[in-house]
Design a protein around this motif. Structure first.
Motif, PDB file in Angstrom:
ATOM      1  N   GLY A 185      -0.069 -20.006 -38.924  1.00 16.62           N
ATOM      2  CA  GLY A 185      -1.195 -19.153 -39.266  1.00 16.62           C
ATOM      3  C   GLY A 185      -2.053 -18.951 -38.045  1.00 16.62           C
ATOM      4  O   GLY A 185      -1.573 -19.046 -36.909  1.00 16.62           O
ATOM      5  N   VAL A 186      -3.327 -18.653 -38.250  1.00 16.65           N
ATOM      6  CA  VAL A 186      -4.260 -18.474 -37.146  1.00 16.65           C
ATOM      7  C   VAL A 186      -5.078 -19.744 -36.971  1.00 16.65           C
ATOM      8  O   VAL A 186      -5.701 -20.230 -37.921  1.00 16.65           O
ATOM      9  N   LEU A 187      -5.048 -20.276 -35.769  1.00 14.32           N
ATOM     10  CA  LEU A 187      -5.920 -21.390 -35.407  1.00 14.32           C
ATOM     11  C   LEU A 187      -7.132 -20.808 -34.707  1.00 14.32           C
ATOM     12  O   LEU A 187      -7.014 -20.188 -33.645  1.00 14.32           O
ATOM     13  N   TYR A 188      -8.295 -20.982 -35.322  1.00 13.95           N
ATOM     14  CA  TYR A 188      -9.557 -20.504 -34.767  1.00 13.95           C
ATOM     15  C   TYR A 188     -10.214 -21.680 -34.065  1.00 13.95           C
ATOM     16  O   TYR A 188     -10.583 -22.663 -34.711  1.00 13.95           O
ATOM     17  N   ALA A 189     -10.337 -21.585 -32.768  1.00 13.35           N
ATOM     18  CA  ALA A 189     -11.012 -22.624 -31.996  1.00 13.35           C
ATOM     19  C   ALA A 189     -12.353 -22.087 -31.537  1.00 13.35           C
ATOM     20  O   ALA A 189     -12.419 -21.228 -30.648  1.00 13.35           O
TER      21      ALA A 189
END
Length: 415
Positions: free
Chosen positions: A257-261
């Motif tokens: 998925g999308v890893l938001y850092a």
């Protein structure tokens, strides 16, 4: 390809917009009036089993989950159980966002740089802890709060008040951490469990008023790309993104998925402010208009563990997003305000974040109502175009910030 997007806000409008640009047949539940101009909007129950059943009935190729609440409810797990590829982390893996105390402990276990912090499950212990801390003090609700559960307290009394508010909820936990200095930046990584592709870095503006003042919101405006040099990006990949994916796999939580850092570029290097488990909102509304490759295909590939990072491409230039929020936001926003949107030109789009159709037409239905976005060769021109377009929206009483991009000294150029 047939793509089902789950959600109904500005982020999901941006996802639908990106998938439609690539020629896919796009479905969305529950959607909104803006999304309905690009996709077939489907009504129905929003629990995990109902969404998985809908995906089966519609024979979709991939499900893209937008909001964090759907991830925590297990929509990805349930879709996969019935054989539908779903782009997003599982319920267990989304704990990286949904439980900030667990997330902070995960970072410590895997050597991922973040602020010094202590987690609390009892109000008394937390109140005692902050009594002797230097200010500012960062107080976070450990649960899902849609980007608004953070207080930067400039006095011990303010920190104690924030803690008391958190612990009015049954089973609450709080995280108290050191205040970090530097520029805040968001890095999004599209992940298939092992491989990943970074989007251009962006910067959100979280507080309601100019000068980074007032209460925290879900985000009032975004610039993209935010200037991050190659050496710093390499550190972010080596010390933050890659150890996170390796650590999740080591704990049996393969991350797709999308890893938001959310990062702070501190004097001693990049450090994690927080992780989220999906596209940011409103970051997606600024980042995705720059995408030149096929988001639907990337989502399917990542869901299958087959992402080719080299295929994820972005156009040169920049984008800017200006949020138009309802009067009263972020407290008690006024709903039902009539809205009139202007026509848009190439490189402009108005994403619907909180709208509905009322007796007289389009009206407000939330706190952050519209995300006005423009792309241009330079950030100054993108900001100028976005502000000019926002000026043409008829939205009585709308709140907006006038200093998006000001932290790095960018002055909007007239469109």
């Amino acid at each position: 390809m047939r793509v089902l997007v789950v959600g109904g806000g500005g982020r999901e409008h941006a996802i639908v917009h990106a998938c439609a640009r690539s020629g896919h047949e796009v479905l969305c539940t529950p959607g909104n009036p803006g999304i309905a101009q690009l996709a077939r909007v489907l009504d129905g129950a929003q629990d995990a089993h109902s969404i998985a059943s809908l995906a089966q009935q519609e024979a979709v190729d991939v499900v893209i989950v937008g909001p964090e609440a759907y991830l925590a409810a297990g929509v990805v797990d349930t879709c996969r159980e019935v054989g539908i590829p779903a782009f997003g982390p599982t319920r267990a893996a989304s704990r990286l966002e949904g439980d900030k105390a667990w997330s902070k402990a995960f970072m410590l276990r895997h050597g991922i740089p973040t602020a010094q912090h202590v987690a609390f499950s009892a109000l008394g212990d937390a109140l005692d802890h902050v009594q002797s801390l230097p200010v500012p003090i960062v107080v976070k609700d450990a649960g899902l709060r849609a980007g608004k559960g953070v207080t930067i307290a400039h006095s011990v009394d303010e920190a104690r008040e924030a803690l008391r508010e958190i612990f009015t909820q049954e089973g609450a936990q709080a995280v108290v951490e050191d205040f970090m200095t530097g520029q805040e930046v968001t890095v999004l990584a599209i992940c298939d469990g092992e491989r990943y592709a970074l989007t251009p870095p962006s910067q959100d503006h979280k507080t309601i008023f100019d000068g980074d003042t007032g209460p925290m919101t879900g985000g009032m405006g975004v610039i993209c790309p935010f200037p991050v040099d190659d050496a710093t990006l390499e550190v972010i990949c080596r010390e933050i993104v890659e150890p996170t994916l390796v650590g999740m796999r080591a704990e049996g939580l393969e991350y797709r998925g999308v890893l938001y850092a959310g990062l702070m570029l501190t004097p001693t290097g990049p450090k994690v402010v927080e992780f989220n488990a999906r596209f940011g909102d409103p970051e997606a509304e600024a980042v995705l208009p720059l995408l030149t490759s096929d988001l639907g295909q990337h989502a399917l590939d990542a869901a299958r563990g087959q992402l080719d990072p080299a295929t994820v491409t972005f156009r040169p230039g920049a984008s800017a997003t200006i949020i138009l929020a309802a009067p009263g936001y972020p407290g008690d926003p006024v709903k039902g305000i009539d809205l009139t949107l202007p026509p848009v030109s190439d490189g402009e789009v108005i994403y619907h974040a909180g709208t509905r159709l009322g007796p007289a037409g389009l009206e407000s239905n939330g706190g952050r109502v519209l995300a006005v976005t423009a792309t241009a060769p330079t950030l100054a021109r993108a900001l100028g175009a976005a502000y000019t377009l926002a000026d043409r929206v008829d939205f009585p009483g709308a709140q907006r910030r006038g200093d998006i991009g000001g932290r790095i000294g960018v002055v909007p150029e007239p469109a």
